[in-house]
Design an enzyme around this catalytic site. Structure first.
Site, short mmCIF file in Angstrom:
data_model
loop_
_atom_site.label_atom_id
_atom_site.label_comp_id
_atom_site.label_asym_id
_atom_site.label_seq_id
_atom_site.Cartn_x
_atom_site.Cartn_y
_atom_site.Cartn_z
N LYS A 53 -76.84 -0.57 -27.08
CA LYS A 53 -77.26 -1.65 -27.99
C LYS A 53 -77.17 -3.00 -27.28
O LYS A 53 -78.07 -3.83 -27.38
CB LYS A 53 -76.39 -1.63 -29.26
CG LYS A 53 -76.72 -0.44 -30.16
CD LYS A 53 -75.68 -0.18 -31.25
CE LYS A 53 -76.01 1.14 -31.95
NZ LYS A 53 -75.03 1.55 -32.95
N GLN A 97 -69.55 -0.23 -35.41
CA GLN A 97 -69.88 1.09 -34.91
C GLN A 97 -69.09 2.17 -35.66
O GLN A 97 -67.87 2.06 -35.81
CB GLN A 97 -69.62 1.15 -33.39
CG GLN A 97 -70.06 2.44 -32.73
CD GLN A 97 -71.58 2.65 -32.79
OE1 GLN A 97 -72.36 1.70 -32.82
NE2 GLN A 97 -72.00 3.91 -32.81
N ASP A 120 -77.67 -2.58 -39.95
CA ASP A 120 -77.70 -1.12 -40.05
C ASP A 120 -78.38 -0.68 -41.34
O ASP A 120 -78.77 0.48 -41.48
CB ASP A 120 -76.26 -0.58 -40.10
CG ASP A 120 -75.75 -0.12 -38.74
OD1 ASP A 120 -76.56 0.39 -37.96
OD2 ASP A 120 -74.53 -0.25 -38.50
N1 GUN Z 1 -72.80 5.71 -35.28
C1 GUN Z 1 -73.81 6.59 -35.05
N2 GUN Z 1 -74.99 6.05 -35.41
C2 GUN Z 1 -74.74 4.81 -35.88
C3 GUN Z 1 -75.55 3.75 -36.39
O1 GUN Z 1 -76.78 3.86 -36.50
N3 GUN Z 1 -74.90 2.62 -36.76
C4 GUN Z 1 -73.56 2.49 -36.66
N4 GUN Z 1 -73.01 1.35 -37.08
N5 GUN Z 1 -72.76 3.45 -36.20
C5 GUN Z 1 -73.35 4.59 -35.80
#
Ligand code: GUN
Length: 302
Positions: A53, A97, A120
């Site tokens: 990211k 996350q 998200d």
């Molecule tokens: N963990 C796995 N996929 C995601 C996601 O799309 N967003 C977040 N915040 N955590 C994750």
């Protein structure tokens, strides 16, 4: 016939080019889009997602800051970081996350995030807006699936889309997106899950099949018809003594078998994965664009 391979890396690169231009335009107005990422602990998969990211953000000109907390951090400490990011106008997007360590309730953290900065699209307000067809950030993986289809010439409109898997992360929000009466949606959706009887009889009826059940290679060639477009959202680690890390990634579809029979299919890795990060970057840019638009509105009413 051999299937067309739909590579998320290629579709992603096109969208990231567009995002770079939008970021340049925002910077010309004095707005630097910024994302705050909160990482609690050092789970290797989470660290690798967060790294992807940060790298993607840098690529399109988005400022990114990762706030790292130890695995033993309390729920209150995580909440305090989220509240600080909510209140800081420099940040347009916030992402915590997941998964979080067991002693922290992820719902509490998600609900504490400002819905306007919820890149998200996990906040219940945004989930509700999505279902009602109201303007809202779109959840990253489902949006990545839709963009993979539309940008490769497979508009879901009027098609029968069969989704396997009812997770809150993929299956449910993807169904909510695809049933809306709007371009890039307007599909007939069947959502299959562990309670579905005779799964293969349903998947064989799909124009578009989305596999998101989290079971390695569960979709086999006999379950899919020849004209079907297959989007594989699964990311499963399977042991592989020959691989440097002792494992390799496979999807929820038997890719090697399906690629000989279907119309088109996404590989794993290199399919939907890169699209998820790109859709996150899009949500940050859109959040920053909303701030710019609100400034214009303020000026008009002043
Ligand atoms: N963990 C796995 N996929 C995601 C996601 O799309 N967003 C977040 N915040 N955590 C994750």
């Amino acid at each position: 016939m051999t299937a067309r391979i739909l590579r998320g890396t290629e579709t992603s690169a096109l969208i990231r080019d567009e995002l770079r231009d939008r970021v340049t335009a925002l910077r010309e107005h004095g707005i630097v889009p910024a994302l705050g990422v909160v990482l609690v602990g050092e789970d290797p998969a989470s660290v690798s997602y967060v790294t992807a990211k940060a790298k993607g953000a840098a690529e399109v000109g988005i400022d990114e800051e990762t706030i790292r907390l130890p695995a033993a951090a309390s729920e209150l400490e995580v909440l305090q970081v989220v509240r600080r990011l909510n209140a800081d106008p420099r940040f347009h997007g916030i992402l915590v996350q997941l998964p979080l360590p067991g002693h922290i309730k992820s719902e509490r953290i998600i609900e504490a995030t400002s819905p306007e900065k919820d890149v998200d699209a996990f906040h219940p307000i945004n989930v509700g807006r999505l279902l009602r067809g109201e303007p809202c950030p779109l959840p990253c993986t489902p949006h990545g699936v839709v963009q993979m289809l539309v940008r490769n010439g497979y508009d879901p409109g009027g098609r029968h889309v069969v989704i396997c898997g009812r997770s809150n992360l993929v299956g449910k929000p993807l169904a909510a997106m695809l049933i809306q009466k709007r371009p890039g949606a307007n599909a007939t959706v069947t959502l299959c899950h562990t309670g579905t009887r005779n799964l293969a009889a349903i998947t064989r009826q799909a124009d578009i099949l989305v596999a998101a059940m989290g079971r390695p290679r569960a979709i086999t060639a006999d379950m899919v018809s020849s004209g079907t477009v297959v989007i594989d959202v699964g990311v499963n680690r399977i042991p592989d003594a020959a691989a440097p890390k002792g494992f390799r990634l496979v999807g929820d579809c038997n890719f090697e078998a399906l690629k000989e029979t279907v119309e088109a299919i996404t590989p794993v890795p290199g399919g939907v994965g890169p699209m998820t990060v790109t859709m996150l970057l899009l949500n940050v840019v859109e959040a920053a664009e909303r701030v710019l638009a609100a400034r214009g509105e303020e000026r008009k009413t002043a």
